[in-house]
Design a protein around this motif. Structure first.
Motif, PDB file in Angstrom:
ATOM      1  N   ARG A   1     -12.555   2.085  -0.798  1.00 41.82           N
ATOM      2  CA  ARG A   1     -12.493   3.533  -0.757  1.00 41.82           C
ATOM      3  C   ARG A   1     -13.705   4.085  -0.017  1.00 41.82           C
ATOM      4  O   ARG A   1     -14.838   3.645  -0.237  1.00 41.82           O
ATOM      5  CB  ARG A   1     -12.479   4.090  -2.182  1.00 41.82           C
ATOM      6  CG  ARG A   1     -11.201   3.820  -2.949  1.00 41.82           C
ATOM      7  CD  ARG A   1     -10.071   4.670  -2.443  1.00 41.82           C
ATOM      8  NE  ARG A   1     -10.362   6.110  -2.584  1.00 41.82           N
ATOM      9  CZ  ARG A   1      -9.631   7.065  -2.025  1.00 41.82           C
ATOM     10  NH1 ARG A   1      -8.591   6.756  -1.272  1.00 41.82           N
ATOM     11  NH2 ARG A   1      -9.953   8.325  -2.197  1.00 41.82           N
TER      12      ARG A   1
ATOM     13  N   THR B   1      -6.364   9.572   3.715  1.00 41.00           N
ATOM     14  CA  THR B   1      -6.146   8.818   2.485  1.00 41.00           C
ATOM     15  C   THR B   1      -7.429   8.518   1.719  1.00 41.00           C
ATOM     16  O   THR B   1      -7.391   8.295   0.512  1.00 41.00           O
ATOM     17  CB  THR B   1      -5.444   7.480   2.783  1.00 41.00           C
ATOM     18  OG1 THR B   1      -6.347   6.631   3.516  1.00 41.00           O
ATOM     19  CG2 THR B   1      -4.171   7.698   3.585  1.00 41.00           C
TER      20      THR B   1
ATOM     21  N   TRP C   1       0.858  -1.195   0.000  1.00 37.68           N
ATOM     22  CA  TRP C   1       0.000   0.000   0.000  1.00 37.68           C
ATOM     23  C   TRP C   1       0.883   1.230   0.000  1.00 37.68           C
ATOM     24  O   TRP C   1       1.960   1.260   0.616  1.00 37.68           O
ATOM     25  CB  TRP C   1      -0.906   0.004   1.231  1.00 37.68           C
ATOM     26  CG  TRP C   1      -1.824   1.204   1.283  1.00 37.68           C
ATOM     27  CD1 TRP C   1      -3.092   1.288   0.796  1.00 37.68           C
ATOM     28  CD2 TRP C   1      -1.520   2.494   1.831  1.00 37.68           C
ATOM     29  NE1 TRP C   1      -3.610   2.549   0.996  1.00 37.68           N
ATOM     30  CE2 TRP C   1      -2.657   3.316   1.638  1.00 37.68           C
ATOM     31  CE3 TRP C   1      -0.402   3.037   2.462  1.00 37.68           C
ATOM     32  CZ2 TRP C   1      -2.708   4.641   2.055  1.00 37.68           C
ATOM     33  CZ3 TRP C   1      -0.448   4.356   2.877  1.00 37.68           C
ATOM     34  CH2 TRP C   1      -1.598   5.145   2.677  1.00 37.68           C
TER      35      TRP C   1
ATOM     36  N   THR D   1       0.718   5.829  -1.321  1.00 35.35           N
ATOM     37  CA  THR D   1       0.059   6.907  -2.050  1.00 35.35           C
ATOM     38  C   THR D   1       1.109   7.887  -2.553  1.00 35.35           C
ATOM     39  O   THR D   1       2.203   8.019  -1.981  1.00 35.35           O
ATOM     40  CB  THR D   1      -0.930   7.694  -1.168  1.00 35.35           C
ATOM     41  OG1 THR D   1      -0.197   8.442  -0.199  1.00 35.35           O
ATOM     42  CG2 THR D   1      -1.910   6.777  -0.464  1.00 35.35           C
TER      43      THR D   1
ATOM     44  N   ASP E   1      -8.867   5.795   2.098  1.00 31.32           N
ATOM     45  CA  ASP E   1      -8.882   4.334   2.071  1.00 31.32           C
ATOM     46  C   ASP E   1      -9.368   3.800   3.420  1.00 31.32           C
ATOM     47  O   ASP E   1      -8.866   4.211   4.473  1.00 31.32           O
ATOM     48  CB  ASP E   1      -7.496   3.769   1.794  1.00 31.32           C
ATOM     49  CG  ASP E   1      -7.056   3.986   0.357  1.00 31.32           C
ATOM     50  OD1 ASP E   1      -7.930   4.179  -0.504  1.00 31.32           O
ATOM     51  OD2 ASP E   1      -5.836   3.963   0.097  1.00 31.32           O
TER      52      ASP E   1
END
Length: 268
Positions: A106, A89, A11, A13, A91
């Motif tokens: 999401r 995030t 994971w 970003t 998420d």
């Protein structure tokens, strides 16, 4: 080629780098679907929709030295995403007792079906466990009773044919009933956005052609005139495909099932 290689979920970003999860410090084996254990170089927390701390499941917030200062020329988006140095995030993660984290979906994809939160990603991963399904995309469709219900688009493995009843039965057996797709349609390929991720807005708008029918044929209706049972007020069925013959609520139209029977077919 690489007999000792292992495939792991990760994971990260662009806004906060991939420095978030890694191996457990005590050497505890990472569970199969986990993205890992929090790394010491990053602060992580899970936040509930009301802004309070979540113990098990919530939106992941991250703070580390790599978090961006702002979005260029987008002050409103920056204000939404950055809070006192924390990056929101979007998420949703779930944390187990050992501290390992799992991606749920999401936050902005989540929808409510009959009072229950449905994350399309969870339903998609479930569908992709079915032996004939290679890829899946799930979108919400408006329903007068449930508010929203899941509808699935699947890409089948080579040589396989769609058995909608079998796939829906599989999801009901493997997950909570509210998660099961009320309709399943086979398409040649999923639409992808520029990021190479599923283009959910395009799927929801029904721009792709679904086996000869426009995908917006999944629109639900409360019109009872052509319903198999007939004469009732609350029989939300598919309105655009042969006069409600593909009812989609829990084994057919909720009021017709058991009277006239469920007359469904694959989307062909």
């Amino acid at each position: 080629v690489f007999p000792n290689a292992r495939i792991l979920n990760g994971w990260g970003t662009t806004e906060a780098s991939p420095v978030a999860f890694g191996p457990h410090p005590a050497g505890v084996p990472r569970p199969k679907l986990s993205v890992g254990y929090p790394m010491p170089q990053a602060e992580l927390r899970l936040v509930a929709p009301d802004g309070t701390a979540a113990d098990v499941e919530g939106e992941l917030w991250i703070r580390n030295r790599a978090v961006m200062p702002h979005y260029l020329g987008r002050p409103e988006e920056t204000a939404k995403r950055l809070v006192d140095g924390w990056y929101r995030t979007g998420d949703v993660m779930r944390r187990d007792e050992a501290g390992f984290h799992y991606f749920v979906g999401r936050a902005d994809d989540m929808f409510v079906c009959g009072g229950e939160n449905v994350y399309p990603g969870e339903v998609e991963r479930l569908l992709e466990r079915h032996p004939v399904v290679m890829q899946a995309a799930v979108v919400p469709v408006a329903d007068e009773i449930k508010g929203m219900v899941p509808v699935a688009f699947v890409v089948l493995r080579a040589g396989e044919t769609l058995d909608e009843d079998a796939i829906r039965r599989f999801t009901r057996e493997q997950a909570p009933a509210y998660q099961h797709p009320r309709a399943v349609g086979a398409i040649p390929a999923l639409p992808l956005a520029g990021t190479n991720k599923i283009d959910r807005p395009a799927r929801a708008r029904g721009k792709a052609v679904l086996a000869g029918h426009r995908a917006d044929a999944f629109r639900l209706s409360a019109d009872p005139s052509g319903c198999a049972g007939g004469g009732h007020r609350r029989g939300p069925c598919l309105s655009d495909l042969a006069r409600h013959e593909r009812a989609v609520l829990s084994g057919g139209c909720v009021l017709c099932a058991g009277r006239a029977g469920r007359r469904t077919a694959g989307l062909a």
